[in-house]
Structure formats: structure tokens, C-alpha cells
Enzyme design. Structure first.
Site, PDB file in Angstrom:
ATOM      1  N   LYS A 131      -5.701 -64.524  14.357  1.00 20.84           N
ATOM      2  CA  LYS A 131      -4.401 -63.661  13.875  1.00 20.84           C
ATOM      3  C   LYS A 131      -5.464 -62.319  15.742  1.00 20.84           C
ATOM      4  CE  LYS A 131      -4.566 -59.772  12.361  1.00 20.84           C
ATOM      5  NZ  LYS A 131      -4.389 -58.180  11.339  1.00 20.84           N
ATOM      6  N   LYS A 150      -4.924 -51.916   9.034  1.00 25.68           N
ATOM      7  CA  LYS A 150      -4.930 -50.811   7.374  1.00 25.68           C
ATOM      8  C   LYS A 150      -6.322 -51.028   6.856  1.00 25.68           C
ATOM      9  CE  LYS A 150      -2.362 -54.901   6.016  1.00 25.68           C
ATOM     10  NZ  LYS A 150      -2.012 -55.224   6.800  1.00 25.68           N
ATOM     11  N   ARG A 193      11.907 -60.776  -0.892  1.00 26.82           N
ATOM     12  CA  ARG A 193      11.214 -59.503  -0.660  1.00 26.82           C
ATOM     13  C   ARG A 193      12.479 -58.325  -1.220  1.00 26.82           C
ATOM     14  NH1 ARG A 193       6.162 -60.976  -0.388  1.00 26.82           N
ATOM     15  NH2 ARG A 193       5.353 -61.680   0.983  1.00 26.82           N
ATOM     16  N   THR A 243       4.537 -61.403  11.407  1.00 30.39           N
ATOM     17  CA  THR A 243       3.768 -60.053  11.040  1.00 30.39           C
ATOM     18  C   THR A 243       2.294 -59.749  11.187  1.00 30.39           C
ATOM     19  OG1 THR A 243       3.974 -60.217   8.816  1.00 30.39           O
ATOM     20  CG2 THR A 243       6.319 -59.815   9.878  1.00 30.39           C
ATOM     21  N   ASP A 268      -8.655 -57.730  -0.238  1.00 25.63           N
ATOM     22  CA  ASP A 268      -7.789 -58.503  -0.497  1.00 25.63           C
ATOM     23  C   ASP A 268      -8.905 -59.904   0.185  1.00 25.63           C
ATOM     24  OD1 ASP A 268      -7.384 -57.510   2.247  1.00 25.63           O
ATOM     25  OD2 ASP A 268      -5.899 -58.612   2.068  1.00 25.63           O
ATOM     26  N   ASP A 317      -9.105 -60.182   3.418  1.00 24.79           N
ATOM     27  CA  ASP A 317      -9.232 -60.109   4.399  1.00 24.79           C
ATOM     28  C   ASP A 317     -10.154 -58.188   5.044  1.00 24.79           C
ATOM     29  OD1 ASP A 317      -7.228 -59.343   4.541  1.00 24.79           O
ATOM     30  OD2 ASP A 317      -6.949 -58.989   6.813  1.00 24.79           O
ATOM     31  N   SER A 319      -5.008 -63.784   5.462  1.00 22.91           N
ATOM     32  CA  SER A 319      -4.994 -62.288   3.973  1.00 22.91           C
ATOM     33  C   SER A 319      -5.286 -62.325   2.936  1.00 22.91           C
ATOM     34  CB  SER A 319      -4.135 -61.753   4.383  1.00 22.91           C
ATOM     35  OG  SER A 319      -3.756 -59.899   4.256  1.00 22.91           O
ATOM     36  N   HIS A 320      -4.111 -61.660   2.417  1.00 24.59           N
ATOM     37  CA  HIS A 320      -4.277 -61.582   0.343  1.00 24.59           C
ATOM     38  C   HIS A 320      -3.541 -63.083   0.556  1.00 24.59           C
ATOM     39  CE1 HIS A 320       0.353 -61.517   2.357  1.00 24.59           C
ATOM     40  NE2 HIS A 320       0.296 -61.709   0.903  1.00 24.59           N
ATOM     41  N   ASP A 344      -8.558 -55.628   4.449  1.00 29.31           N
ATOM     42  CA  ASP A 344      -7.349 -54.618   4.627  1.00 29.31           C
ATOM     43  C   ASP A 344      -6.499 -53.858   3.914  1.00 29.31           C
ATOM     44  OD1 ASP A 344      -5.628 -56.431   5.010  1.00 29.31           O
ATOM     45  OD2 ASP A 344      -5.495 -56.624   6.294  1.00 29.31           O
ATOM     46  N   ARG A 345      -6.524 -54.310   2.765  1.00 30.60           N
ATOM     47  CA  ARG A 345      -5.571 -54.262   1.369  1.00 30.60           C
ATOM     48  C   ARG A 345      -6.418 -53.354   0.337  1.00 30.60           C
ATOM     49  NH1 ARG A 345       0.143 -57.711   0.924  1.00 30.60           N
ATOM     50  NH2 ARG A 345       0.449 -58.072   3.288  1.00 30.60           N
ATOM     51  N   GLU A 356       1.640 -48.721   3.617  1.00 32.23           N
ATOM     52  CA  GLU A 356       2.870 -50.256   4.032  1.00 32.23           C
ATOM     53  C   GLU A 356       2.709 -50.364   2.059  1.00 32.23           C
ATOM     54  OE1 GLU A 356       2.829 -53.269   7.169  1.00 32.23           O
ATOM     55  OE2 GLU A 356       1.502 -53.670   5.720  1.00 32.23           O
ATOM     56  N   GLU A 357       3.821 -50.340   1.932  1.00 31.17           N
ATOM     57  CA  GLU A 357       4.014 -50.784   0.428  1.00 31.17           C
ATOM     58  C   GLU A 357       2.852 -51.911  -0.229  1.00 31.17           C
ATOM     59  OE1 GLU A 357       5.265 -53.171  -1.810  1.00 31.17           O
ATOM     60  OE2 GLU A 357       6.270 -54.685   0.679  1.00 31.17           O
ATOM     61  N   SER A 358       2.635 -52.926   0.759  1.00 25.98           N
ATOM     62  CA  SER A 358       2.002 -54.006  -0.125  1.00 25.98           C
ATOM     63  C   SER A 358       0.961 -53.454  -0.011  1.00 25.98           C
ATOM     64  CB  SER A 358       2.080 -55.385   0.782  1.00 25.98           C
ATOM     65  OG  SER A 358       2.260 -54.876   2.733  1.00 25.98           O
ATOM     66  N   THR A 372       7.999 -53.550   9.113  1.00 24.66           N
ATOM     67  CA  THR A 372       6.963 -54.041   8.366  1.00 24.66           C
ATOM     68  C   THR A 372       6.069 -54.681  10.062  1.00 24.66           C
ATOM     69  OG1 THR A 372       8.173 -54.535   6.197  1.00 24.66           O
ATOM     70  CG2 THR A 372       5.927 -55.938   6.886  1.00 24.66           C
ATOM     71  N   ARG A 374       0.112 -67.531  10.393  1.00 22.33           N
ATOM     72  CA  ARG A 374      -0.400 -68.450   8.981  1.00 22.33           C
ATOM     73  C   ARG A 374       0.113 -69.940   8.735  1.00 22.33           C
ATOM     74  NH1 ARG A 374      -0.078 -62.609   5.623  1.00 22.33           N
ATOM     75  NH2 ARG A 374      -1.857 -61.970   6.898  1.00 22.33           N
TER      76      ARG A 374
END
Length: 541
Positions: A121, A374, A494, A14, A275, A277, A108-109, A279-280, A361-363, A342, A18
Site C-alpha cells: 500500500k 486507523k 459482507r 480498499t 491485527d 499490521d 492487514s488482518h 491498525d485494528r 469502521e465496523e471492521s 469503506t 493484496r
């Protein structure tokens, strides 16, 4: 020109490709995938942004990509100083400098370090992640590749990249830029920094946990230097290659130090984390946690309080697993609400077309049309702007929101490290049962709708199928199930749980107690224990 061959597993999820560092660092692995991207985008004569979150292998990967960019005829690379750029900062630079795209080095996270994860990416000229069609083209190139192009070493050591300025290598220009300055200036144009400064000067306290990830320098510059927060308000602010042996995922499990601190008697007024990178985000008030779905809805309802959104918003988009809380706000505002698969790439067309202003997003990902990613710090600053204008606490604002719109009790249950065969079998079996589920009763709940979520983009008509399963129950409950595309080992199931309570209901129940019926119903219908052998989830957030 170096001979190579297709490598199994070079299919992005997504958010890019990775893998474990041990995989990415194998001779020819990064080179082969990078060349597949170059083959798909025709890079000759073009300009690209390059940077990453500073995790282990970031520096070596940057040198490799620079060598390959020159060999493939790229005209210019805009590179973050010391190879550092947050994901939203890359998106902003692409857009501000009218670049043709960008390469983001991050997982990311996910954890970092020699035994951790790495990722690559590609973002397009609008600043957003590659859309499905381009991703498919990259995969096709990776499946047919036979060689890659690479030049000599542009610098003796990466330390040279710490010097701002212009350099030339094999006919390619390399511009090394301050990773923070342009992004910080953008934030200052969107938010009322004077109001936030005044609030802080009046005694408002905050704590931002950068989790030893990329946002440390950004948060220090913006929160402490430009907004006047006390020195030390930003903790764990030095980016480390292994994130201080932590897991840079901003949720109550992995950011437990901040979460506990915000629930202590001497807690500051506001807490936040970001997080790997950048973005969260996680938002925590004094004694109260703000779920990401609630945060999106609340930001949408109050965005007009910030100068950059004073004219209102055009719409709100959320990913399928995110609660419907933002839909209720959109309806009240008279604007469009969208439910997408997602992956932030699905928001790009809506943002470009002006159909949506805020996305989430919920994440723990939230953002707006200021970039095409994000943006963790953006969400933190919008919260601070709202607090400065409303002059209420996080808890008061959140409870006022529930009393206005009702509350969507929400939680995500992750079953990690599953055998892929078992996880896939669970999803295949559940999909096969979907037509027979409406009307069935499980754990006392009646199924009203069961679907394998598919999405038709309202802008370009593209279709994405098989995006996850949604089980809807009488009484405002939903369960969403999907296999994650962000892990690097085994499979992660999930399970997203949601229960709506209207304004006349008890709005202060324990979240897991409120969700127990829908959790039990989803587990029974999907046969989670039977397929996975797990009695409960590994991570509940």
C-alpha cells in the site's frame, strides 16, 4: 532497466494491492507494480518511509523496493529496524519527518506464511492511504507499463538492516530507525500515562493478544514497560512470518483464545487484541464484548477524558457499514457526523480539514487525527485512559452508554469464498430492484428506503459511487450489503445488520436474536441462498 508488461489484476482494493504470496513473489510482479507507483508519484529527490508487519516475503520485498527506489532517484528511505513498522507507525513517521509518502508491506488482518497473503500500500505525504485520484493514476500506469528500474543488492542479507543508523546505497540514503520509539512517545503525549499507571498499580489487570503480529513489540514497550502491566500481560507478542499459523484478525472468531479467557471466572479486568499490521483492535471487558461500532461511539463520548482530546472533538466520521451509534453521540455533543464509503482513505480530507477528530469502521478500525490511519493500540490506550478516570468496569461503562444513547444491536455476516460470478450477479440483481423496494414487506419488516450508497467528499467535491447497498426498515433497522475488497480468493459478501433499541427498550437481548428479523429480511430481498447456495454465513462477528 528491465523490460516488463502490464500484469492482469494489479488493481488495488480498499487498502492497497493484496494477493497471495505465490503471486507477489513471481519474478517481475512486485517490481512491475512498484514501478507503476513510482511512475505515478515522480519520486526523484524525495524521501519515503518503508516498513511492514513482518509477514512472509516482507524481507525480500523490502530489498527489492530499496533497489528500485535507488534506481528511480529517491533521495532517502526511512526504514523500520528489521523491516518492521506498524501501519499507524508509518503514518506517524511520514508526518513527523515530513516525508513525501510511504510504502507499507502488509495484507492487514489476512493470514500470512508461504501459502498466505501479501500486500503493498502506498501512503501520501499526509500519512494516509492514497486517495482515489492517485489510486486511479497508479492503475493507469500499471496498465501501460513497459519497463522497471532496479539497482544492485544494497545489503548481503536483511540482517544488516537490524543495525540502527545511516547507510548509503547508489547515492540514496537509508536511515534505519527504531520502529517503536517515536510511536510510543506520541502515545504518551496523548494519554494520561500517570493515571493509567496508577490504576494498574492499584490492582487493575489486563491481557493484550498481539496475535504474533506487528504490535507485539509496541504493546510490550508501552503496556508492560512504560505503564507497568505485569510481565506476560502481552501474549503472542513475538511477530512471526505466519502469525503462528493463526488468522491475525481481532474478532471473537479469530481471537477466540482471548475472548474465552475474558469470559472465564478468573478473567482480568480488560482484554484487547490487534491485527497483522496494528491498525485494528478488539476490546473485551470481563464477561462482555464491545462491538467496534459501540467502541467508536463510546470513545467519542468520552474522548475529553484524555489530555490529547481535553478540548473536545470537532466531529465523528464512520464508514457506511458501521452502525449509527456514533451519530447519536455526535448529535448530543453538537458536532458533525459523517458517513463515508469503506476505506480509511475517505477519512483523510475530513481529518486534514479539522472537520472530524475521531473515525471508525465496523471492521475493528478506530483512530483519530493524531495519524491518518486507523490505530489499534491508540484505541486500547484511550479505553485504558477512560477506565482510569471513570474508575468503572468495561461492562458498567458500556451499559451506561446504552442507557444514555440507546443501543444499536449490530453484527456482520460474511459469506466467504463465493464464486465471483454469483456474488456479482446477486449485487447486480439487488441494485436493479432498489427503486421498487420501498414499501415492500420482507420477514415482517417494511422497507422505507433502498439506496446504492454514493459519497460526495465535502472537502474536495470528489464523488465515489457504487459503495454498497443500504436497506432501511421501519423500526430502526438497517441492512448493508457489499462485496469486500480485502480478500485474495473468490469473493466475500459482507452483510451488516443493525437494529436500534431506544433507552426504554430491553438493552440486554442476545445480539443475533435481536437481529434475526433484519437478517431474514435482507436474505429474502437479496436472494442470498438462491445466488450463493449458502444457508448461513461462514463468519459471524
Amino acid at each position: 532497466m528491465v523490460k516488463t508488461a502490464p500484469i492482469e489484476g494489479q488493481q488495488p482494493g480498499t487498502s492497497g494491492l493484496r494477493k497471495k504470496v505465490a503471486v507477489f513473489s513471481k519474478p517481475g510482479y512486485l517490481e512491475t507494480y512498484t514501478q507503476a507507483i513510482f511512475n505515478a508519484i515522480d519520486p526523484a529527490g524525495k524521501t519515503y518511509v518503508l516498513g511492514g508487519d513482518g509477514r512472509f516475503f516482507n524481507d525480500a520485498a523490502i530489498v527489492t523496493i530499496l533497489r528500485m527506489a535507488a534506481a528511480n532517484g529517491v533521495a532517502k528511505i526511512i526504514l523500520g529496524q528489521d523491516g518492521i513498522l506498524s501501519t499507524p507507525a508509518v503514518s506517524h513517521l511520514i508526518r513527523k519527518r515530513s516525508a513525501d509518502g510511504g510504502f507499507i508491506l502488509s495484507a492487514s488482518h489476512n493470514p500470512g506464511g508461504p501459502d498466505g497473503d501479501f500486500g503493498l500500500k502506498y501512503n501520501t505525504e499526509n500519512g494516509g492511504p492514497a486517495p482515489e485520484a492517485l489510486t486511479d493514476k497508479i492503475v493507469a500506469c500499471a496498465e501501460t507499463i513497459g519497463d522497471y528500474k532496479i539497482g544492485g543488492d544494497p545489503f548481503e542479507a536483511l540482517e544488516t538492516l537490524g543495525d540502527l543508523g545511516l547507510y548509503t546505497f547508489d547515492g540514496m540514503e537509508i536511515e534505519i530507525v527504531d520502529p517503536v520509539e517515536d510511536y510510543a512517545t506520541l502515545m504518551e503525549s496523548l494519554f494520561d500515562f500517570d493515571a493509567i499507571r496508577s490504576m494498574i498499580a492499584g490492582g487493575f489487570t489486563l491481557r493484550f493478544d498481539a496475535m504474533h503480529a506487528v504490535t507485539g513489540p509496541y504493546a510490550t514497550e508501552i503496556l508492560e514497560r512504560r505503564l507497568g502491566a505485569a510481565q506476560g500481560s502481552v501474549v503472542n507478542g513475538v511477530p512471526l512470518v505466519d502469525f503462528g499459523e493463526g488468522h491475525p484478525d481481532p474478532n471473537p472468531v479469530w481471537a477466540k483464545e482471548l475472548f474465552d479467557h475474558m469470559h472465564a471466572p478468573d478473567a482480568p479486568d480488560f482484554g484487547a487484541a490487534s491485527d497483522g499490521d496494528g491498525d485494528r483492535n478488539m476490546i473485551v471487558g470481563k464477561g462482555i464484548y464491545v462491538a467496534p461500532s459501540d467502541s467508536l461511539a463510546l470513545l467519542a463520548a468520552n474522548a475529553h477524558l484524555a489530555p490529547g482530546y481535553a478540548k473536545g472533538i470537532s466531529g465523528v466520521a464512520r464508514s457506511m457499514p458501521t452502525s449509527a451509534a456514533s451519530d447519536r453521540v455526535a448529535k448530543a455533543l453538537g458536532v458533525e457526523a459523517f458517513q463515508t464509503p469503506t476505506g480509511w482513505k475517505f477519512f483523510g480530507n475530513l481529518l486534514d480539514a479539522g472537520r472530524a477528530t475521531l473515525c471508525g469502521e465496523e471492521s475493528a478500525g478506530t483512530g483519530s487525527d493524531h495519524v491518518r490511519e486507523k490505530d489499534g493500540l491508540w484505541a486500547v490506550l484511550l479505553w485504558l485512559n477512560i477506565l482510569a478516570v471513570r474508575k468503572d468496569s468495561v461492562a458498567d461503562i458500556l451499559r451506561d452508554h446504552w442507557q444514555t444513547y440507546g443501543r444499536d444491536y449490530y453484527s456482520r455476516h460474511d459469506y466467504e469464498g463465493l464464486e465471483s460470478t454469483s456474488a456479482n450477479a446477486l449485487m447486480v440483481e439487488l441494485k436493479g430492484k432498489l427503486p421498487t423496494l420501498p414499501g415492500q414487506i420482507a420477514a415482517g419488516l417494511t422497507v422505507t428506503k433502498a439506496e446504492d450508497f454514493a459519497y460526495t467528499d465535502p472537502i474536495d467535491g470528489s464523488v465515489a459511487i457504487g459503495q454498497g447497498i443500504i436497506l432501511t426498515f421501519e423500526g430502526g433497522a438497517r441492512a448493508m450489503l457489499r462485496l469486500s475488497g480485502t480478500g485474495t480468493e473468490g469473493a466475500t459478501l459482507r452483510v451488516y445488520l443493525e437494529q436500534y433499541a431506544d433507552t426504554q427498550s430491553d438493552l440486554d437481548r442476545d445480539v443475533q436474536d435481536a437481529l434475526k428479523p433484519v437478517r431474514d429480511a435482507a436474505s429474502e430481498l437479496a436472494g442470498i441462498q438462491r445466488h450463493t447456495g449458502r444457508m448461513s454465513a461462514d463468519v459471524v462477528s
